[in-house]
Write a protein that holds these residues in place. Structure first.
Motif, mmCIF file in Angstrom:
data_model
loop_
_atom_site.group_PDB
_atom_site.id
_atom_site.type_symbol
_atom_site.label_atom_id
_atom_site.label_comp_id
_atom_site.label_asym_id
_atom_site.label_seq_id
_atom_site.Cartn_x
_atom_site.Cartn_y
_atom_site.Cartn_z
ATOM 1 N N HIS A 107 -8.425 -4.814 -7.994
ATOM 2 C CA HIS A 107 -7.708 -5.404 -7.165
ATOM 3 C C HIS A 107 -6.915 -6.372 -8.160
ATOM 4 O O HIS A 107 -7.629 -7.352 -9.014
ATOM 5 N N GLY A 108 -5.596 -6.203 -8.274
ATOM 6 C CA GLY A 108 -4.812 -7.271 -8.984
ATOM 7 C C GLY A 108 -4.771 -6.779 -10.528
ATOM 8 O O GLY A 108 -4.031 -7.457 -11.353
ATOM 9 N N MET A 109 -5.312 -5.636 -10.754
ATOM 10 C CA MET A 109 -5.126 -4.840 -12.080
ATOM 11 C C MET A 109 -3.488 -3.990 -12.190
ATOM 12 O O MET A 109 -3.382 -3.770 -11.003
ATOM 13 N N THR A 110 -2.960 -3.905 -13.276
ATOM 14 C CA THR A 110 -1.977 -3.008 -13.269
ATOM 15 C C THR A 110 -2.653 -1.585 -13.469
ATOM 16 O O THR A 110 -3.720 -1.583 -13.698
ATOM 17 N N LEU A 111 -1.483 -0.735 -13.413
ATOM 18 C CA LEU A 111 -1.937 0.841 -13.516
ATOM 19 C C LEU A 111 -2.629 1.104 -14.924
ATOM 20 O O LEU A 111 -3.677 1.871 -15.046
ATOM 21 N N THR A 112 -1.891 0.655 -16.003
ATOM 22 C CA THR A 112 -2.539 0.599 -17.257
ATOM 23 C C THR A 112 -3.804 0.027 -17.463
ATOM 24 O O THR A 112 -4.611 0.510 -18.169
ATOM 25 N N GLU A 113 -3.921 -0.903 -16.853
ATOM 26 C CA GLU A 113 -5.506 -1.672 -16.957
ATOM 27 C C GLU A 113 -6.580 -0.986 -16.161
ATOM 28 O O GLU A 113 -7.700 -0.745 -16.551
ATOM 29 N N ALA A 114 -6.164 -0.742 -14.934
ATOM 30 C CA ALA A 114 -6.959 -0.171 -13.711
ATOM 31 C C ALA A 114 -7.672 1.381 -14.430
ATOM 32 O O ALA A 114 -8.825 1.613 -14.069
ATOM 33 N N GLY A 138 -7.492 -3.034 -2.975
ATOM 34 C CA GLY A 138 -6.805 -3.905 -2.445
ATOM 35 C C GLY A 138 -5.778 -3.272 -1.573
ATOM 36 O O GLY A 138 -5.204 -2.042 -1.822
ATOM 37 N N LYS A 139 -5.204 -3.731 -0.375
ATOM 38 C CA LYS A 139 -4.242 -2.942 0.484
ATOM 39 C C LYS A 139 -2.798 -3.182 -0.616
ATOM 40 O O LYS A 139 -1.919 -2.391 -0.074
ATOM 41 N N GLY A 140 -2.315 -4.045 -1.221
ATOM 42 C CA GLY A 140 -1.322 -4.025 -1.910
ATOM 43 C C GLY A 140 -0.104 -4.706 -1.172
ATOM 44 O O GLY A 140 -0.346 -4.680 0.014
ATOM 45 N N SER A 141 0.894 -5.489 -1.758
ATOM 46 C CA SER A 141 1.867 -5.800 -1.081
ATOM 47 C C SER A 141 3.143 -5.743 -2.026
ATOM 48 O O SER A 141 3.040 -5.714 -3.168
ATOM 49 N N GLY A 155 1.109 -1.455 -2.708
ATOM 50 C CA GLY A 155 -0.169 -0.719 -2.848
ATOM 51 C C GLY A 155 0.022 0.412 -4.028
ATOM 52 O O GLY A 155 -0.601 1.511 -3.515
ATOM 53 N N VAL A 156 0.583 0.411 -5.176
ATOM 54 C CA VAL A 156 0.767 1.392 -5.962
ATOM 55 C C VAL A 156 -0.626 2.017 -6.323
ATOM 56 O O VAL A 156 -0.836 2.983 -6.477
ATOM 57 N N LEU A 157 -1.594 0.701 -6.546
ATOM 58 C CA LEU A 157 -2.807 1.217 -7.161
ATOM 59 C C LEU A 157 -3.603 2.039 -6.084
ATOM 60 O O LEU A 157 -4.272 2.758 -6.397
ATOM 61 N N ARG A 158 -3.436 1.453 -4.874
ATOM 62 C CA ARG A 158 -4.371 2.075 -3.805
ATOM 63 C C ARG A 158 -3.632 3.608 -3.596
ATOM 64 O O ARG A 158 -4.697 4.570 -3.340
ATOM 65 N N HIS A 159 -2.549 3.868 -3.850
ATOM 66 C CA HIS A 159 -1.995 5.256 -3.775
ATOM 67 C C HIS A 159 -2.422 6.025 -4.756
ATOM 68 O O HIS A 159 -2.592 7.302 -4.762
ATOM 69 N N GLN A 160 -2.677 5.403 -6.269
ATOM 70 C CA GLN A 160 -2.822 6.390 -7.390
ATOM 71 C C GLN A 160 -4.347 6.579 -7.575
ATOM 72 O O GLN A 160 -4.355 7.677 -8.131
ATOM 73 N N VAL A 161 -5.333 5.637 -7.088
ATOM 74 C CA VAL A 161 -6.637 5.915 -7.430
ATOM 75 C C VAL A 161 -7.287 7.301 -6.765
ATOM 76 O O VAL A 161 -7.668 8.002 -7.648
ATOM 77 N N ALA A 180 -12.871 3.667 2.806
ATOM 78 C CA ALA A 180 -13.911 2.903 3.268
ATOM 79 C C ALA A 180 -13.954 2.381 4.814
ATOM 80 O O ALA A 180 -12.747 2.248 5.314
ATOM 81 N N HIS A 181 -14.987 2.054 5.283
ATOM 82 C CA HIS A 181 -15.408 1.477 6.467
ATOM 83 C C HIS A 181 -14.802 -0.033 6.358
ATOM 84 O O HIS A 181 -14.778 -0.653 5.240
ATOM 85 N N LEU A 182 -14.492 -0.852 7.434
ATOM 86 C CA LEU A 182 -14.046 -1.973 7.525
ATOM 87 C C LEU A 182 -14.844 -2.918 6.905
ATOM 88 O O LEU A 182 -14.206 -3.784 6.183
ATOM 89 N N LYS A 183 -16.205 -2.642 7.013
ATOM 90 C CA LYS A 183 -17.076 -3.759 6.472
ATOM 91 C C LYS A 183 -17.382 -3.744 5.082
ATOM 92 O O LYS A 183 -17.727 -4.597 4.373
ATOM 93 N N HIS A 184 -16.462 -2.659 4.227
ATOM 94 C CA HIS A 184 -16.585 -2.309 2.753
ATOM 95 C C HIS A 184 -15.186 -2.451 2.389
ATOM 96 O O HIS A 184 -15.248 -2.153 1.147
ATOM 97 N N GLY A 185 -14.242 -2.905 3.134
ATOM 98 C CA GLY A 185 -12.753 -3.150 2.560
ATOM 99 C C GLY A 185 -11.857 -2.257 3.074
ATOM 100 O O GLY A 185 -10.775 -2.499 3.119
ATOM 101 N N GLY A 186 -12.154 -1.280 4.343
ATOM 102 C CA GLY A 186 -11.223 -0.602 4.948
ATOM 103 C C GLY A 186 -10.206 0.208 3.988
ATOM 104 O O GLY A 186 -10.649 0.862 3.045
#
Length: 198
Positions: A107-114, A138-141, A155-161, A180-186
C-alpha cells in the motif's frame, strides 16, 4: 456566330475542275468516304425502384447497458478462476480461518516499486516452504489530480497484483489467488496460496 457562306456558281465550277484533275498521293490507300451511321437513339435509363423504409431513429433498437464498466469486478474475476487447491482448505481460507504465514504491505507504493518487492517476497516465501501468504494492496482511491483523457481506475495496484501473480516468474510458484477475508483486509488484500516447493 457567323453563318458559313455557300459557294457561288463560278467558285463551284472551279472547285469541280480542280477535283477532277487531282491525283491521289497514295493510290493504294484510296478510301471512299462513308458517312458514319447515325448513333442509335438512347434507350431510356431504367428507373431503379428504391424500397420505402419505415421511419426510424438511429440507435433506437440498441440495448443500453446499465453501466459503462465492461470489466467484471475483481471479486468476480477471482471467483471465476478454476480451483487448483484443496476445496476444504480453500473454504477455510476464504472464511478467514487460515492464518497467513507471512505478509507484505504494498500500500502506498507505485507500480514500479511494488512489482520487484512482490517478486522478491513471493519467491522467498516459496523457497522457504510457506503455503499461505497475504499481499496487502489497499483499496486505492482516485487521485484528485487525475484529469487526463484516459483516467486511471482507482486502486491500480489492487488491479495489477493478480495479473502479476499469474505471469512469470510468479505464476510457477502461485497455486491460487483469492480476495482476503475482512479480518485480513477484505478487498484491499489477497490470499496467495503457494505451490509446494520441489
Amino acid at each position: 456566330m457567323a453563318r458559313r457562306r455557300t459557294l457561288r456558281p463560278d467558285e463551284e465550277e472551279l472547285w469541280q475542275a480542280v477535283a477532277r484533275s487531282a491525283q491521289p498521293l497514295h493510290p493504294q490507300r484510296v478510301r471512299t468516304h462513308t458517312p458514319k451511321p447515325d448513333p442509335l437513339p438512347h434507350a431510356p435509363e431504367p428507373r431503379v425502384q428504391v424500397p420505402a423504409f419505415p421511419h426510424f431513429h438511429v440507435g433506437e433498437k440498441v440495448r443500453h447497458a446499465s453501466g459503462h464498466d465492461l470489466v467484471p469486478a475483481l471479486r468476480d474475476q477471482l471467483a471465476a478462476q478454476p480451483l487448483r487447491m484443496d476445496a476444504k482448505s480453500f473454504a477455510r481460507m476464504s472464511r478467514g480461518k487460515l492464518s497467513p504465514e507471512a505478509r507484505i504491505d504494498l500500500h502506498g507504493m507505485t507500480l514500479t516499486e511494488a512489482h520487484p518487492e512482490l517478486i522478491r517476497f513471493i519467491l522467498n516465501a516459496h523457497a522457504d516452504g510457506l503455503r499461505l501468504v497475504l499481499v496487502i494492496t489497499g483499496k486505492g482511491s482516485r487521485r484528485p489530480d487525475d484529469h487526463g483523457p484516459i483516467p486511471q481506475r482507482p486502486g491500480v495496484l489492487r488491479h495489477q497484483v493478480p495479473h502479476w501473480l499469474r505471469m512469470p516468474p510468479l505464476g510457477a510458484a502461485v497455486l491460487q489467488v483469492a480476495m482476503a477475508h475482512l479480518k485480513h483486509g477484505g478487498e484491499g488484500a489477497y490470499y496467495v496460496y503457494l505451490r509446494r516447493p520441489r
